[in-house]
Design a protein around this motif. Structure first.
Motif, short mmCIF file in Angstrom:
data_model
loop_
_atom_site.label_atom_id
_atom_site.label_comp_id
_atom_site.label_asym_id
_atom_site.label_seq_id
_atom_site.Cartn_x
_atom_site.Cartn_y
_atom_site.Cartn_z
N ALA A 20 0.83 -1.22 0.00
CA ALA A 20 0.00 0.00 0.00
C ALA A 20 0.85 1.26 0.00
O ALA A 20 0.53 2.25 -0.66
N ARG A 29 1.85 2.03 -3.48
CA ARG A 29 0.78 2.18 -4.47
C ARG A 29 -0.06 3.43 -4.23
O ARG A 29 -0.64 3.96 -5.16
N SER A 49 -3.28 1.41 -9.71
CA SER A 49 -4.49 0.59 -9.67
C SER A 49 -4.46 -0.46 -10.77
O SER A 49 -3.94 -0.22 -11.86
N MET A 103 -11.17 -5.08 -5.13
CA MET A 103 -10.52 -4.75 -3.86
C MET A 103 -9.51 -3.61 -4.04
O MET A 103 -9.43 -2.70 -3.22
N ASP A 104 -8.75 -3.67 -5.15
CA ASP A 104 -7.74 -2.65 -5.40
C ASP A 104 -8.38 -1.28 -5.63
O ASP A 104 -7.91 -0.26 -5.11
N THR A 105 -9.46 -1.24 -6.39
CA THR A 105 -10.16 0.03 -6.64
C THR A 105 -10.76 0.58 -5.36
O THR A 105 -10.75 1.80 -5.13
N GLN A 106 -11.26 -0.30 -4.52
CA GLN A 106 -11.81 0.14 -3.23
C GLN A 106 -10.73 0.79 -2.38
O GLN A 106 -10.96 1.84 -1.76
N ARG A 107 -9.55 0.20 -2.36
CA ARG A 107 -8.44 0.78 -1.60
C ARG A 107 -8.02 2.13 -2.18
O ARG A 107 -7.76 3.08 -1.43
N ALA A 108 -7.96 2.22 -3.51
CA ALA A 108 -7.53 3.46 -4.16
C ALA A 108 -8.51 4.59 -3.88
O ALA A 108 -8.10 5.72 -3.55
N SER A 115 -10.67 4.82 -1.40
CA SER A 115 -10.65 5.15 0.03
C SER A 115 -9.47 6.07 0.33
O SER A 115 -9.60 7.04 1.12
N PHE A 116 -8.33 5.80 -0.28
CA PHE A 116 -7.16 6.67 -0.09
C PHE A 116 -7.44 8.06 -0.67
O PHE A 116 -7.10 9.08 -0.05
#
Length: 315
Positions: free
Chosen positions: A60, A63, A75, A192-197, A199-200
């Motif tokens: 993380a 990224r 992403s 999952m990756d898009t959700q993390r991006a 949220s950041f």
């Protein structure tokens, strides 16, 4: 290759790849740029780009971060390789001085679709966050289409698998199931990756009100797609287990047949080996009907277990 886009009447318009015009661009999309193109971007806008090795990092901290070169998001995007198998391509997003920079190593369906739509759609806020979120929104739409296509294919595959008749169609269905499982796992990774991006992005930036609501809407779409993809993944696993079960049943039938045949011929083999022994004194060797008697014994010895197994329902 550098694709530069500027705003004209609230629409994205592609610019020529000239250094002077890059200053007017709001979005610069770089596809496997050469060293000269990287230097041109550095000289014109003072923007350095990540290396493709850095794009592969999954931590993380590598990224999603912010430094003197801007806000950075890496992403995954769903795509297909040259053999039409599911693949993931990492895209680097950088926001700096009101510009969006995207770096990737190949053409992607989501980017192609967004460029096509941008010819006719007007931007509401005309800022880089809207372009970024529109790209993520297009990405989620693509993933939804992949999930929907997967459900449609599984309906056809389930008929072949649950029929249980092994043949060329069954083998093809089994091969397609393995591809579907791989597709589903890559879609899950993208979600999952898009959700993390996102949220950041929401946490680290002060998005305009409309873009903040758009980001939250995309996050809600992701949350609604995840159970569907998980259900698809479970159905693929169920069909895989069913297919393996039918294969095991067929193999058990074959092994059962060979076991029964072996048991049937064991007594006959015992009779034949008995009269094949080379002893000096064997009365049956001089018996006139010794040979027919031995053949009869072998037939009776073979038929007796067959009849027994048949009555027991083992055959």
């Amino acid at each position: 290759m550098i694709n530069a886009f500027a705003l004209e009447n609230a629409r994205l318009t592609r610019l020529e790849e000239e250094g002077a015009e890059l200053n007017n661009a709001i979005w610069l999309d770089l596809i496997e740029p050469t060293e000269d193109e990287r230097n041109e971007l550095q000289e014109s806008l003072g923007q350095s780009l990540a290396s493709f090795l850095e794009l592969e990092d999954i931590e993380a901290s590598a990224r999603f971060f912010e430094d003197e070169d801007g806000l950075h998001l890496h992403s995954f995007f769903y795509c297909e390789d040259e053999n039409d198998y599911a693949d993931l391509a990492s895209v680097a997003f950088t926001i700096r001085d009101g510009r969006l920079f995207t770096l990737r190593d190949r053409e992607l369906p989501a980017f192609r679709l967004y460029r096509m739509r941008s010819r006719y759609q007007r931007l509401d806020e005309c800022n880089v966050y809207e372009v970024l979120l529109d790209l993520f929104e297009t990405k989620i739409e693509q993933l939804a289409d992949v999930i929907e296509t997967g459900y449609s294919e599984l309906e056809q595959l389930s008929r072949v698998i649950l029929d249980g008749k092994q043949g060329e169609a069954f083998n093809d269905a089994l091969s397609t199931l393995t591809e579907q499982e791989d597709n589903s796992s890559k879609v899950r990774m993208c979600l999952m990756d898009t959700q993390r991006a996102l949220s950041f992005l929401v946490r680290k930036t002060r998005l305009p009100t409309n873009q903040l609501e758009q980001a939250r809407e995309i996050l809600r779409d992701i949350e609604s797609l995840q159970p569907h993809n998980e259900s698809l993944f479970q159905k693929v696993n169920f069909l895989m287990q069913a297919a393996m079960g039918y294969i095991n049943i067929e193999q058990n039938k074959i092994m059962k047949f060979f076991s029964v045949v072996s048991v049937m011929f064991l007594p006959a083999t015992l009779v034949a080996s008995t009269y094949g022994m080379n002893f000096d004194f064997m009365p049956e060797l001089h018996f006139k009907y010794g040979y027919p008697m031995a053949i009869g014994l072998m037939i009776v010895a073979a038929l007796t277990p067959y009849i027994y197994f048949k009555r027991k329902g083992w055959l």
